[in-house]
Design an enzyme around this catalytic site. Structure first.
Site: not given
Length: 488
Positions: A96, A174, A262, A357
């Site tokens: 990522d 992330s 995230d 995600e």
């Protein structure tokens, strides 16, 4: 014996009451069962089962297919070097990634450079997951141009404050990064604790931030000069808006898939927000078997609801559906990057999947575009299998919604390669470009630890066209591996 007699008497009374109310006992019980059906939106947008099933009819359309990449051209990132536990120099996996962006989502320019942050680690140690900084001079888009400034954080940085959540960090997951109006680099990421149930650790995820200090060492080199203002922002609060890790696992049921990660930074009318992956809390359609009877989650007609519900109740994926309460959440933060207020979810995927995600959002032409990556292996929809990978997208007239699916169902990108294929790719991230209807889509390529000579690496980027509520992959638009802007 008295208890059994009382139970039999209660059954007789119930049957008598059912007949008196009109009809046979079985019909009355059927009507009683139907009362479990309900229709509750909780005032938020939803990814419905109807749209997802319709999406399977679209996914082979070339407008939505991730381009086929030439395996022979794929390279590891030359600068992605690190050290294993014994101190040996090794090639790192890089998965990522996210660019340093301006407040509007376009790629920021830092002293003549473009900067990308990404997760990287030892291919042989899955838990070796930390954030590295890569950079290159503007104008050179080859994968060889990317240099590696190393890990953003030192191991000791998590102990530099009295932040008890941060002190127990095991991995860095992330996030996003913004170039502030005063010329600073502000990183947002996911602090992930370890998994050790015997000692009360359940992989807790917390939205976290830090200022990353960067200097120009010489004409060709950027250097990380440490971090400051490193702190936790949000871990789910009391669980009423977004599910907490304690709600998910404190009962000892570890089958749940808890997410709170995230963080994606965005600004609107002077307000600062983080949009992130989460699961719905108790006030916004929590998980459980009751959710299988909510017509809102199904969408479509009443006939579709009844048919789909009966199939789901008999499906081997029923239990997975009861736990599925994925969401893209939003919080407002203060100017000092502390929590200002919780806000209701932008969109939720109850009964569909627990995992949507890499929240990604930006404004274009007066509309807000919201994207999320998801895997078929986590879904409960007939016609979607473990190989299916999606980028889903939604559009609204305001940052808070309501959000409607792009391309009628939400499909933006699809691929279904064998995960052992070198060109398998995931974590697609749409980057808006100045004065263009095309966005650059980045991702990573090659699953971790599968090949001797091939590491997870920057995938070739490509272009996606956005107009109103429709998107399409631009033909013959494959770019360099890791490219984040279009050459003028």
């Amino acid at each position: 014996m008295k208890l059994n007699k009382l139970a039999k008497q209660a059954t007789v009374v119930s049957l008598s009451a059912a007949i008196l109310l009109g009809g046979s006992g079985s019909l009355a019980f059927a009507k009683q069962k139907e009362k479990s059906d309900h229709k509750e939106s909780y005032g938020i947008s939803h990814i419905t089962r109807f749209d997802m099933e319709k999406m399977t009819e679209q996914q082979n359309d070339s407008k939505f297919k991730v381009p086929a990449f030439d395996e022979s051209t794929i390279k590891n990132i030359p600068s992605a070097k690190g050290y294993d536990e014994k101190g040996n120099l090794i090639d790192l996996d890089v998965w990522d990634t996210w660019p340093l962006q301006n407040a509007d989502g376009t790629v920021a320019e830092y002293n003549g450079y473009q900067i990308v942050f990404g997760l990287a680690g030892d291919p042989d140690r899955g838990w070796d997951t930390f954030i590295y900084m890569f950079y290159k001079k503007i104008g050179d888009n080859s994968i060889d141009a990317w240099k590696n400034a190393g890990r953003v954080f030192k191991d000791s940085d998590k102990y530099a404050t009295n932040d008890v959540i941060l002190n127990n960090q095991a991995e860095e997951w992330s996030g996003s990064a913004t170039f502030t109006s005063d010329g600073k680099i502000r990183l947002f990421y996911t602090n992930r604790q370890g998994w050790d149930p015997d000692h009360g650790f359940f992989g807790k995820q917390t939205l976290t931030t830090a200022q990353v200090n960067v200097s120009k060492l010489d004409a060709n080199t950027l250097k990380i000069d440490g971090v400051e203002d490193h702190k936790s922002i949000y871990d789910g609060g009391d669980g009423s808006v977004y599910q907490t890790v304690d709600q998910a696992f404190s009962g000892g049921n570890y089958a749940d898939n808890h997410t709170l990660r995230d963080p994606h930074y965005v600004e609107d009318n002077g307000h600062k927000y983080l949009v992130f992956e989460a699961n719905t809390g108790t006030d916004y359609g929590y998980q459980g078997e009751e959710s299988l009877f909510n017509k809102i989650y199904y969408g479509g007609s009443t006939k579709f609801f009844r048919t789909e519900k009966e199939q789901l109740l008999q499906s081997p994926k029923k239990n997975l559906a009861t736990l599925a309460n994925g969401a893209l959440g939003i919080i407002e933060i203060n100017d000092d990057y502390t929590l200002k207020k919780e806000m209701k979810p932008l969109i939720a995927s109850n009964t569909v999947t627990d995992e949507i995600e890499r929240a990604n959002i930006f404004e274009k032409d007066g509309k807000w575009y919201l994207f999320t990556s998801s895997r078929g292996s986590k879904m409960t929809i007939d016609g979607i299998n473990d190989k299916d990978i999606y980028l889903l997208g939604y559009v609204a007239n305001s940052i808070t919604g309501p959000y409607k699916p792009l391309n009628k169902t939400g499909i933006v990108l699809h691929q279904n390669l064998d995960p052992n294929d070198i060109t398998w790719n995931y974590a697609h991230f749409a980057i808006p470009q100045k004065n263009s209807d095309n966005v650059v889509v980045t991702s990573y390529m090659t699953n971790r630890g599968l090949f001797e000579d091939h590491q997870s690496t920057f995938a070739p980027s490509f272009l996606l066209n956005i107009k109103g509520n429709k998107t399409s992959v631009v033909k013959n638009s494959i770019l360099e591996q890791g490219q984040i802007t279009i050459n003028k």
